[in-house]
Every structure is written in structure tokens, then in C-alpha cells.
Design a protein around this motif. Structure first.
Motif, mmCIF file in Angstrom:
data_model
loop_
_atom_site.group_PDB
_atom_site.id
_atom_site.type_symbol
_atom_site.label_atom_id
_atom_site.label_comp_id
_atom_site.label_asym_id
_atom_site.label_seq_id
_atom_site.Cartn_x
_atom_site.Cartn_y
_atom_site.Cartn_z
ATOM 1 N N ILE A 271 30.946 -1.726 7.157
ATOM 2 C CA ILE A 271 30.610 -0.928 8.084
ATOM 3 C C ILE A 271 29.673 -0.205 8.397
ATOM 4 O O ILE A 271 29.430 0.112 9.494
ATOM 5 C CB ILE A 271 30.967 0.353 6.066
ATOM 6 N N THR A 272 28.797 -0.937 8.109
ATOM 7 C CA THR A 272 27.512 -0.479 8.873
ATOM 8 C C THR A 272 27.484 -1.353 10.181
ATOM 9 O O THR A 272 26.520 -1.003 11.654
ATOM 10 C CB THR A 272 26.268 -1.011 7.796
ATOM 11 N N LEU A 273 27.467 -2.738 9.932
ATOM 12 C CA LEU A 273 27.446 -3.387 10.984
ATOM 13 C C LEU A 273 28.432 -2.810 12.233
ATOM 14 O O LEU A 273 28.094 -3.331 13.509
ATOM 15 C CB LEU A 273 28.373 -4.700 10.516
ATOM 16 N N ALA A 274 29.401 -2.337 11.103
ATOM 17 C CA ALA A 274 30.812 -1.858 12.386
ATOM 18 C C ALA A 274 30.023 -1.061 13.249
ATOM 19 O O ALA A 274 29.758 -0.586 14.433
ATOM 20 C CB ALA A 274 31.962 -1.801 12.611
ATOM 21 N N ALA A 275 29.435 -0.279 12.571
ATOM 22 C CA ALA A 275 28.534 0.636 13.012
ATOM 23 C C ALA A 275 27.954 1.089 13.903
ATOM 24 O O ALA A 275 27.653 1.880 15.317
ATOM 25 C CB ALA A 275 28.635 2.161 12.198
ATOM 26 N N LEU A 276 27.194 0.119 13.325
ATOM 27 C CA LEU A 276 25.610 -0.490 14.590
ATOM 28 C C LEU A 276 26.115 -0.722 16.207
ATOM 29 O O LEU A 276 25.220 -0.307 16.494
ATOM 30 C CB LEU A 276 24.364 -1.752 13.617
ATOM 31 N N SER A 277 27.733 -2.058 16.097
ATOM 32 C CA SER A 277 27.590 -2.345 17.042
ATOM 33 C C SER A 277 28.248 -0.657 18.147
ATOM 34 O O SER A 277 27.804 -0.994 19.593
ATOM 35 C CB SER A 277 29.150 -3.335 16.885
ATOM 36 N N ALA A 278 29.132 -0.360 17.134
ATOM 37 C CA ALA A 278 29.164 0.964 18.155
ATOM 38 C C ALA A 278 28.683 2.131 18.822
ATOM 39 O O ALA A 278 28.146 2.235 20.040
ATOM 40 C CB ALA A 278 30.583 1.898 17.529
ATOM 41 N N ILE A 279 27.351 2.131 17.898
ATOM 42 C CA ILE A 279 26.613 2.864 18.164
ATOM 43 C C ILE A 279 25.445 2.333 19.627
ATOM 44 O O ILE A 279 25.215 3.751 20.540
ATOM 45 C CB ILE A 279 25.594 3.508 17.174
ATOM 46 N N LEU A 280 25.117 1.621 19.234
ATOM 47 C CA LEU A 280 24.428 0.622 20.350
ATOM 48 C C LEU A 280 24.936 0.802 21.281
ATOM 49 O O LEU A 280 24.327 0.702 22.950
ATOM 50 C CB LEU A 280 24.059 -0.925 19.969
ATOM 51 N N SER A 288 20.869 7.965 29.026
ATOM 52 C CA SER A 288 19.483 8.763 30.923
ATOM 53 C C SER A 288 20.160 10.306 29.783
ATOM 54 O O SER A 288 19.240 10.637 30.658
ATOM 55 C CB SER A 288 20.348 7.787 31.651
ATOM 56 N N HIS A 289 21.294 10.585 28.817
ATOM 57 C CA HIS A 289 21.142 11.597 28.635
ATOM 58 C C HIS A 289 20.434 11.970 27.244
ATOM 59 O O HIS A 289 20.671 11.374 26.147
ATOM 60 C CB HIS A 289 22.553 12.360 28.315
ATOM 61 N N ALA A 290 19.204 12.571 27.758
ATOM 62 C CA ALA A 290 18.017 13.035 26.626
ATOM 63 C C ALA A 290 19.444 13.626 24.922
ATOM 64 O O ALA A 290 19.010 13.674 23.546
ATOM 65 C CB ALA A 290 16.944 13.833 26.472
ATOM 66 N N GLY A 291 20.066 14.865 25.191
ATOM 67 C CA GLY A 291 20.867 15.305 24.377
ATOM 68 C C GLY A 291 21.532 14.047 23.122
ATOM 69 O O GLY A 291 21.626 13.715 22.185
ATOM 70 N N PRO A 292 22.172 13.703 23.981
ATOM 71 C CA PRO A 292 23.474 12.692 23.103
ATOM 72 C C PRO A 292 22.255 10.786 22.847
ATOM 73 O O PRO A 292 22.694 10.448 21.204
ATOM 74 C CB PRO A 292 23.831 12.198 24.260
ATOM 75 N N THR A 293 21.071 10.799 23.817
ATOM 76 C CA THR A 293 19.991 10.167 22.992
ATOM 77 C C THR A 293 19.851 10.275 21.777
ATOM 78 O O THR A 293 19.324 10.147 21.034
ATOM 79 C CB THR A 293 18.889 9.967 23.929
ATOM 80 N N ALA A 294 19.124 11.350 21.453
ATOM 81 C CA ALA A 294 18.641 12.345 20.780
ATOM 82 C C ALA A 294 19.787 12.102 19.198
ATOM 83 O O ALA A 294 19.549 11.529 17.642
ATOM 84 C CB ALA A 294 18.223 13.613 20.097
ATOM 85 N N VAL A 295 21.041 12.616 19.038
ATOM 86 C CA VAL A 295 21.990 12.118 17.898
ATOM 87 C C VAL A 295 22.364 11.099 17.421
ATOM 88 O O VAL A 295 22.553 10.292 16.722
ATOM 89 C CB VAL A 295 23.359 12.994 18.221
ATOM 90 N N LEU A 296 22.324 9.545 19.345
ATOM 91 C CA LEU A 296 22.824 8.239 18.970
ATOM 92 C C LEU A 296 21.549 7.742 18.030
ATOM 93 O O LEU A 296 21.746 6.794 16.837
ATOM 94 C CB LEU A 296 22.292 7.508 20.170
ATOM 95 N N ILE A 297 19.968 8.152 18.320
ATOM 96 C CA ILE A 297 19.404 7.300 17.856
ATOM 97 C C ILE A 297 19.155 7.870 16.556
ATOM 98 O O ILE A 297 18.577 7.008 15.319
ATOM 99 C CB ILE A 297 17.585 8.193 18.831
ATOM 100 N N PHE A 298 19.419 8.873 15.758
ATOM 101 C CA PHE A 298 18.924 9.236 14.557
ATOM 102 C C PHE A 298 20.387 7.962 13.804
ATOM 103 O O PHE A 298 20.610 7.817 12.742
ATOM 104 C CB PHE A 298 19.823 10.726 14.451
ATOM 105 N N VAL A 358 19.686 -3.729 27.299
ATOM 106 C CA VAL A 358 18.834 -4.476 25.509
ATOM 107 C C VAL A 358 19.762 -3.784 24.643
ATOM 108 O O VAL A 358 19.500 -5.215 23.798
ATOM 109 C CB VAL A 358 17.313 -3.597 25.668
ATOM 110 N N SER A 359 20.439 -2.798 25.108
ATOM 111 C CA SER A 359 21.255 -2.136 23.451
ATOM 112 C C SER A 359 22.543 -2.905 23.667
ATOM 113 O O SER A 359 23.040 -3.249 22.075
ATOM 114 C CB SER A 359 21.394 -0.680 24.264
ATOM 115 N N LEU A 360 22.598 -3.494 24.942
ATOM 116 C CA LEU A 360 23.703 -3.899 24.606
ATOM 117 C C LEU A 360 23.873 -5.025 24.183
ATOM 118 O O LEU A 360 24.576 -5.732 23.420
ATOM 119 C CB LEU A 360 24.942 -4.061 25.989
ATOM 120 N N ALA A 361 23.157 -5.968 24.395
ATOM 121 C CA ALA A 361 22.110 -7.523 23.834
ATOM 122 C C ALA A 361 22.423 -7.302 21.918
ATOM 123 O O ALA A 361 23.008 -7.712 21.647
ATOM 124 C CB ALA A 361 21.171 -7.904 24.179
#
Length: 392
Positions: A271-280, A288-298, A358-361
Motif C-alpha cells: 500500500i505504501t509503495l503504491a501510494a508513494l509512486s502516485a504521490i510523487l 508549480s502550485h503552492a496549495g496542492p504542493t503543501a497537501v502532497l508534501i504531507f 526529479v520527482s518522476l525519478a
């Protein structure tokens, strides 16, 4: 997990080590400018630390097997303190690099031996949660210590951060001495016999998965400060806030990972590996968007550290007759992934491919781990059955 003073002291040590490991990631632009180094070159300070952990983990564990556990943990915290003092007085890139390598030699043995000690302080069915409790100090370091070190580096100079981290080392030694009970050294076995445990397929597979999972995290996290500054185009204050946000995610993920790994190691990992790939992948598209970036970083923080307890327990159980060495080497594997990830991310940046790549890698690296785990199917079973079953 009820309050346990022994686990609390180990968590304090993990906090100090976590700050010294991760603080330079928020300080890369400041260090690079002060020492006239490029961002990729400054990133090597993180890779060098990680490689020092890889080398130091088995070396320190095998050479200190007869040392009582409390005394050993205090001594390892002493190495940590001296290394950070040297970093604080460094006036050249190479001196700082050497200080980072020295500091790293305590890391693997401390977490490795500390994980075994933590597991011994609780009932068998709560061992993953006990390991998670120790690693909670590492995640809290990202919530409090790393943002504070970043702020101090920006306003007081990066050396001030290392002075503060050295003070944490002293606090760690005091806490270990006051709260851990006397812990005798384990029955001394053959060093060669312990090393042979590491050649088993199940142990090697578990270590390889740790390298891959860690690489996915550090490919991106190593360069989080320049990504936020240049790709998201935010202020220094926003960068600090995102480091806190990421740390909160790590803390939540560490707790969740320990809780669910007590039920099933492999299900938690899938579950966590799949989630990590999707999030990155999402982070690459939306950085480039601050709002979505904050959510995704969490969410990225949650997925990243939900991996840690199951991976650590997986190796400890696969090498039940040499848990101290295997546990320490697994910490080295985390940091080998750290080095690979930092090098991969730095290579993408140096090639001019842009921060989204970098994120896609990182996403691709996580996907590789997920595919390897799925190919093995259910051969590992749950964490409770792991000692008798094959690993990836």
C-alpha cells in the motif's frame, strides 16, 4: 504504546541523529553559497553521510559486540557529538565533508542496536510498534529540528545549526544514562557466522527492498529546498513551513506503519509503495502550485515513513539469529538508498532535465520496489509468519 522511559531515551537519540542527517537538506543553498560549491556538490554532503552509515553500520556492530548495550549506545552518541562539533568549526567544503563522514559512523549501529533493544522492552506482538516508537524521534526531528536548523542557518549561519545539533548529542548521552537500564552485551557469537546470515536470500531481499524504498524518498527530499524555491517559487518561510508539514507527515506515517505492520508487513509495504509512486507523480505535475504542493508534501511524508517500521522488522525477523548486525545493516541499507537517491536526483538536475523529472525519478524507483514485491506474491506472508517464509 504506553510511556516507556527506555523507549523515550532511544527516541531522544533518534531525534538528535535525525536532525544531523536531514538538516543539511534544508541548508543546501546556504552551505553551497558559503563554501562556493554547486547544489549537486553540496548534495554530496548527504551522499557521503549516507555511505558512511553503510560502512559504519557493520563495522561498529561487529567490533562492539562485547560492549554492554547502554554503554555502547552512549558511546555512539559521543561519536555523533564530536562529529557535529567538527562540522560546526569547518571552514572548507572538504573539512565539512570529513566531519559528516565521521558523524555518520554512529548512525547505523545506534539505530540497529537501538531497534533490538526497543523490541526487547515490549511484548513480542508489539515489537513493530516499539521500533516505530524509537523512530518517532526521527520523525519529530523533521517536524521540529530540521525546520529550526533551516531557520537558524538562514538567519545565524549554517554553522550555528551544527552547534545546536552537537548540544543535542550531549542531551542524548545524558538521557540514555538516566533512563535506560543496565543492558549486558548479548552472548558473543562468531563474527563470520553473523556475516553469513547476511548472505541468505531472505535477508538480502529484505535489504534490497529497503534500499529501493529509501531511494524513492531521497531522490526528491534531498533537493526539496531548491525545488520549492525555484519550481514552486515560494519564500524561505514557506520552505520552512513545508519542512514542518513533511515532518508531520513522517510522524503520522511512522505511527501508521508500525500499527499496520503489527498485522501484516507485506500488505503495509504494498500500500505504501503504491501510494508513494502516485504521490510523487502528482507532485511532478503540480509542484508549480503552492496549495496542492503543501497537501502532497504531507501525504508524501506519510507514505515515506510508513515504510520504515515494516522494513526494519522484516529484516530483524529474517535474521533472527543475528538481529543486531542485520538491523544495523538495514539502517545502512536505508542510507545506501539515501546516497543513491541523492545521486539520482543530482544527476537529473545536473543534466538540466528539470525538477519535475526529479520527482518522476523518485516515483519510478518506488514503482520498481512495488513490482518486485508483487512478483514475489504472498511468499512472505504477514510479519508474524516472516521468520519461516522466504523474502523478496
Amino acid at each position: 504504546m504506553k510511556l516507556n522511559l527506555g523507549l523515550l531515551s532511544l527516541a531522544i537519540g533518534a531525534f538528535g541523529i535525525g536532525v544531523t542527517e536531514f538538516a543539511p537538506m534544508g541548508l543546501l543553498p546556504v552551505i553551497a553559497e558559503d563554501l562556493n560549491a554547486s547544489i549537486p556538490a553540496a548534495g554530496l554532503l548527504i551522499s557521503a553521510y549516507a555511505l558512511g552509515v553503510v560502512l559504519g553500520a557493520p563495522l561498529m556492530t561487529l567490533t562492539t559486540g562485547r560492549v554492554p548495550r547502554r554503554a555502547l549506545l552512549i558511546g555512539l552518541a559521543g561519536i555523533f557529538t564530536v562529529g557535529n562539533l567538527l562540522a560546526a568549526v569547518s571552514d572548507t567544503y572538504w573539512m565539512l565533508l570529513a566531519a559528516r563522514v565521521l558523524t555518520s559512523f554512529n548512525h547505523g549501529a545506534f539505530f540497529g542496536v537501538g531497534s533490538v533493544v526497543a523490541a526487547s522492552l515490549v511484548a513480542p506482538e508489539r515489537r513493530a510498534s516499539a521500533v516505530a516508537a524509537m523512530f518517532m524521534g526521527l520523525t519529530i526531528a523533521n517536524v521540529v529540528g530540521v525546520p529550526l536548523a533551516t531557520w537558524a542557518g538562514e538567519h545565524l549561519g549554517w554553522r550555528a545549526s551544527f552547534w545546536g545539533i552537537a548540544a543535542l548529542g550531549v542531551a542524548t548521552m545524558v538521557a540514555l544514562r538516566l533512563t535506560l537500564p543496565p543492558l549486558p552485551a548479548p552472548h558473543a557469537g562468531s563474527a563470520m557466522a553473523e556475516l553469513r546470515v547476511l548472505t541468505r536470500g531472505p535477508v538480502l531481499g529484505a535489504l534490497a527492498l529497503t534500499v529501493i524504498g529509501s531511494s524513492a524518498m531521497f531522490t526528491v527530499f534531498t533537493y526539496i529546498a531548491p525545488i520549492l524555491r525555484e519550481a514552486t517559487q515560494v519564500s524561505v518561510g514557506f520552505v520552512t513551513a513545508m519542512l514542518v508539514t513533511y515532518g508531520l507527515g513522517l510522524t503520522a506515517g511512522n505511527w501508521l506503519g508500525g500499527r499496520f505492520a503489527d498485522r501484516s508487513v507485506d500488505r503495509t509495504l504494498v500500500i505504501t509503495l503504491a501510494a508513494l509512486s502516485a504521490i510523487l507523480v502528482a507532485f511532478a505535475a503540480l509542484m508549480s502550485h503552492a496549495g496542492p504542493t503543501a497537501v502532497l508534501i504531507f501525504l508524501w511524508g506519510v507514505a515515506s515513513f510508513a515504510l520504515v517500521p515494516p522494513l526494519q522488522v522484516r529484516v530483524m525477523r529474517a535474521a533472527a539469529d543475528a538481529p543486531n548486525l542485520a538491523s544495523a545493516v538495514n539502517i545502512g541499507a536505508f542510507n545506501l538508498g539515501n546516497a543513491f537517491g541523492a545521486a539520482l536526483g543530482g544527476g537529473v538536475i545536473a543534466a538540466g532535465l528539470g525538477y519535475p523529472l526529479v520527482s518522476l525519478a523518485g516515483a519510478a524507483t518506488s514503482a520498481i520496489g512495488l513490482i518486485a514485491l508483487l512478483i514475489n506474491g504472498r511468499s512472505h506472508g504477514s510479519a508474524r509468519k516472516l521468520p519461516q517464509e522466504r523474502t523478496a
